[in-house]
Write a protein that holds these residues in place. Structure first.
Motif, PDB file in Angstrom:
ATOM      1  N   ASP A 107      46.726  35.985  38.669  1.00 38.02           N
ATOM      2  CA  ASP A 107      47.391  36.631  40.007  1.00 38.02           C
ATOM      3  C   ASP A 107      47.114  38.171  40.071  1.00 38.02           C
ATOM      4  O   ASP A 107      47.065  38.627  41.318  1.00 38.02           O
ATOM      5  N   GLU A 108      47.168  38.824  38.902  1.00 42.09           N
ATOM      6  CA  GLU A 108      46.927  40.168  38.838  1.00 42.09           C
ATOM      7  C   GLU A 108      45.401  40.517  39.242  1.00 42.09           C
ATOM      8  O   GLU A 108      45.107  41.674  40.099  1.00 42.09           O
ATOM      9  N   LEU A 109      44.593  39.864  38.720  1.00 38.71           N
ATOM     10  CA  LEU A 109      43.280  40.042  39.442  1.00 38.71           C
ATOM     11  C   LEU A 109      42.969  39.737  40.505  1.00 38.71           C
ATOM     12  O   LEU A 109      42.183  40.574  41.314  1.00 38.71           O
ATOM     13  N   ARG A 110      43.311  38.747  41.135  1.00 39.58           N
ATOM     14  CA  ARG A 110      43.300  38.446  42.744  1.00 39.58           C
ATOM     15  C   ARG A 110      43.916  39.245  43.522  1.00 39.58           C
ATOM     16  O   ARG A 110      43.382  39.675  44.436  1.00 39.58           O
ATOM     17  N   GLU A 111      45.226  39.946  43.269  1.00 49.85           N
ATOM     18  CA  GLU A 111      45.645  40.837  43.978  1.00 49.85           C
ATOM     19  C   GLU A 111      44.877  42.269  43.823  1.00 49.85           C
ATOM     20  O   GLU A 111      44.678  43.081  45.151  1.00 49.85           O
ATOM     21  N   PHE A 112      44.342  42.603  42.880  1.00 50.96           N
ATOM     22  CA  PHE A 112      43.564  43.709  42.736  1.00 50.96           C
ATOM     23  C   PHE A 112      42.174  43.619  43.634  1.00 50.96           C
ATOM     24  O   PHE A 112      41.818  44.334  44.451  1.00 50.96           O
ATOM     25  N   ALA A 113      41.620  42.427  43.435  1.00 53.38           N
ATOM     26  CA  ALA A 113      40.431  42.097  44.012  1.00 53.38           C
ATOM     27  C   ALA A 113      40.613  42.279  45.803  1.00 53.38           C
ATOM     28  O   ALA A 113      39.908  42.819  46.400  1.00 53.38           O
ATOM     29  N   ASP A 114      41.850  41.824  45.899  1.00 47.70           N
ATOM     30  CA  ASP A 114      42.185  41.749  47.317  1.00 47.70           C
ATOM     31  C   ASP A 114      42.145  43.136  48.076  1.00 47.70           C
ATOM     32  O   ASP A 114      41.863  43.494  49.056  1.00 47.70           O
ATOM     33  N   THR A 115      42.670  43.858  47.285  1.00 44.75           N
ATOM     34  CA  THR A 115      42.883  45.405  47.866  1.00 44.75           C
ATOM     35  C   THR A 115      41.677  46.057  47.897  1.00 44.75           C
ATOM     36  O   THR A 115      41.301  46.986  48.820  1.00 44.75           O
ATOM     37  N   ILE A 116      40.673  45.615  47.043  1.00 43.72           N
ATOM     38  CA  ILE A 116      39.391  46.400  47.034  1.00 43.72           C
ATOM     39  C   ILE A 116      38.555  45.548  48.192  1.00 43.72           C
ATOM     40  O   ILE A 116      37.857  46.495  49.215  1.00 43.72           O
ATOM     41  N   VAL A 117      38.557  44.408  48.372  1.00 43.35           N
ATOM     42  CA  VAL A 117      37.791  43.668  49.293  1.00 43.35           C
ATOM     43  C   VAL A 117      38.259  44.051  50.480  1.00 43.35           C
ATOM     44  O   VAL A 117      37.395  43.987  51.708  1.00 43.35           O
ATOM     45  N   SER A 118      39.307  44.248  50.750  1.00 38.51           N
ATOM     46  CA  SER A 118      39.921  44.340  52.279  1.00 38.51           C
ATOM     47  C   SER A 118      39.753  45.955  52.537  1.00 38.51           C
ATOM     48  O   SER A 118      40.064  46.363  53.659  1.00 38.51           O
TER      49      SER A 118
END
Length: 153
Positions: A107-118
């Motif tokens: 969940d931490e990795l997904r949250e971080f990835a979402d902030t980058i990709v968005s």
């Protein structure tokens, strides 16, 4: 082992058979098992159920976009606890590819990835999560012959 029967339309079966041939699977059953494991892993990762994992985040962005490179770097610094390493590649005069290795809870990795990709001017982004087996013992490095000090509990 359980035996199951499923019904699949002809078009989907033809696609599956092409995947089986291209992937070198010995039979349909092995391909279906792989697809099932992949689907279950992805569902668990999306639900934040995978505790110990590594992730590979790849994204393409316009390095000339206003403040984007700085914002991306700052985001990595703010997540230094999960950001292990990054590779930066210049694709052309405008576009860069960044590949980041992450480690932590899914969940931490997904949250971080979402902030980058968005981010605006990030044209592509994808996170792949790989679950890690849980170990309760320290391992040794052959070159040093001593415990490395990071227990994986």
């Amino acid at each position: 082992m359980q035996r199951i029967t499923i019904t699949v339309d002809d078009e989907l079966m033809a696609e599956l058979d092409r995947m089986i041939e291209a992937g070198g699977y010995p039979n349909r059953s092995e391909a279906i098992r792989d697809l099932t494991r992949l689907g279950l892993r992805d569902a668990a990762a999306a639900a934040g159920e995978i505790r110990d994992c590594v992730g590979v985040l790849s994204y393409v962005y316009d390095h000339e976009a206003r403040d984007l490179a700085r914002r991306l770097t700052t985001s990595h610094h703010h997540h230094h606890d999960i950001s292990v390493a990054s590779l930066h590649v210049h694709l052309d005069a405008d576009q860069c590819l960044e590949i980041s290795v992450l480690k932590g809870r899914s969940d931490e990795l997904r949250e971080f990835a979402d902030t980058i990709v968005s981010q605006r001017a990030v044209s592509y982004g994808e996170l792949k999560i790989v679950p890690q087996p849980r170990h309760t013992h320290a391992h040794t490095h052959a070159a040093h012959g001593e415990a490395d000090g990071h227990d994986e509990a």
